[in-house]
Structure formats: C-alpha cells, structure tokens
Scaffold this motif. Sequence first.
Motif, PDB file in Angstrom:
ATOM      1  N   HIS A 194       0.833  -1.201   0.000  1.00 29.10           N
ATOM      2  CA  HIS A 194       0.000   0.000   0.000  1.00 29.10           C
ATOM      3  C   HIS A 194       0.869   1.253   0.000  1.00 29.10           C
ATOM      4  O   HIS A 194       0.633   2.198  -0.752  1.00 29.10           O
ATOM      5  N   SER A 225      -6.397   0.331   1.666  1.00 24.15           N
ATOM      6  CA  SER A 225      -6.602  -0.273   0.347  1.00 24.15           C
ATOM      7  C   SER A 225      -7.709   0.445  -0.410  1.00 24.15           C
ATOM      8  O   SER A 225      -7.599   0.702  -1.613  1.00 24.15           O
ATOM      9  N   HIS A 260      -7.290   2.551  -3.954  1.00 29.00           N
ATOM     10  CA  HIS A 260      -8.068   2.312  -5.171  1.00 29.00           C
ATOM     11  C   HIS A 260      -8.713   3.611  -5.663  1.00 29.00           C
ATOM     12  O   HIS A 260      -8.760   3.862  -6.876  1.00 29.00           O
TER      13      HIS A 260
END
Length: 269
Positions: free
Chosen positions: A177, A231, A235
């Motif tokens: 990440h 996460s 995105h």
Amino acid sequence: TQSAYWVTLSIQNSGNSTVTRILELDWPTLSDVSFYLFENQTLLRQVDTGTKELSTDQNLSNTAFGFEIELPPNTSQEVHLRIQSDHEMRIPLFLKTPSNFHSSKRNQAAFLFLFFGILIALIIYNLAVCVALRDKSYLISALSITAFLLGLLAYRGALREGLGGFQSSQLISGSFHCYFAIGIALYLVYARAFLQTDELQTGYNRLFIALAILGGSLAILSLFVEPGLSSLFLHVLGGLTALFSFISSWKLHKVHHRYALNLICAWAI
C-alpha cells in the motif's frame, strides 16, 4: 474482513502405492495461515506460516504457500486450514503433483523475472536520460517505477524471505500500500512536466499537485491505519489518477503528441 476462516477438505489415495501431493494456497499476502493434517483423528503435521510468521517448514515457494502431503496407499487424510489476514483475503487452493507445482512456479518466476527486468531497464534508462539531459523529471520517473517495483515484489510475497527480524513489521506486511501510494504520488509529480504548457489549463497542474500530496499522505497513513481502509483509499486515488491522466492526455495530444504518449506510457507502467 479480519475474521479467521476455516477450510476443511478430505484427500483420498485409493491406489496401491504412496503418492505425494502439494496443496497450494496461491495468495502470498495472507497474514496468518495454519495448516493441520489429520489421519484417523490423529494430528500428523502442523505448519504455522503467513506474512507475520514465516515458517522455516514452509519453504516450497516464496510467492505462494505450499504444503506437502504424503498419502500412503488406501488411506484418506483430512486437511484443516485456518486463514486470517489484515489485507484482502482470497483462498485459491490447488492440489498438485510436485512436478506440476514446481513447473508452474518456474513458469511464473520466468514471467516475473521478465516483467521485473523490463521495469529495471526502464529505471536505468530514465536515470541515464536524467544524467544526459540534466532533467530532474526523469529522476522522478525512475523513483516512481522503483516504488511500483517494490510494491509488486511486496504484493507477490517476494520480500517475505531474507528480511530477518523486519519481516513481521508493519512496513513489510502492509508495505505494498505504501509503495504503490508513493509510486502514484511520484508519477503525478512526473506528469506535471508534460502539463506545464500554455495550451493546457493550469487547473490540471493544480489538480495533479493536489493528488500528489494526497498520495504522499496516503503513503504515510497506510503504515498506521487499518489495511482495508488504506486499500480503499489507494483504489480511489488510483482511479482518480487514471481518469485525469487520460483526460489530460486527450487534450494534450492535440498539441504535443510525444508528451501525450509519454504520459500514457508512464501511467500504463
């Protein structure tokens, strides 16, 4: 979810000779994986592994979890898997012969070496252009590709081994990440070099600066916040970056075809 899931399956050998199979769990970022092998309610073997605790017994593959099972003739054994993860959880299970398992890993390794080799070549190319032209934007491009390379290595589990006492740290277990967020932030800084033209509105330049700052902030936050949340933010950031990259590239191609092509290629990488 961070809940623990149990998977149970029975494996039977109805032949007259002992066979060896490998149960492959092909998702290398799982935090905790416990493997239990039973025969007639007797525990034959237990393996505790995962990104938080890499077992020395689990050494069949550094990009997947592989558990060897030896089945005597006319017997059946039960496998119990306890799986828990701080990150995205998938449970792709395959029962393979040792030859098929190692063959698939060799093919996968060959593809990854080729792909990573291309990324390394691009890093060297950008560094060479930076030195030749004394243009710092190519240095930023090299650093961006390096961050993506490290993120992919961490995502595939290739950083789990050989890290000594650091393999259980938050920096390693959730590092992809952080690496991806850094890579996106550096890409946005690099992309600004192509947007600083009189023909484009200055709004795109400011937008890319804002997204780059957001990416840098996310890289830091990903080391402390819950992995599922980081996460989700990653995105969203990636989607916004892709959207505005293609919009600006479409406007840019009308005046500078080469700059638009470079911008699209950089984002594709």
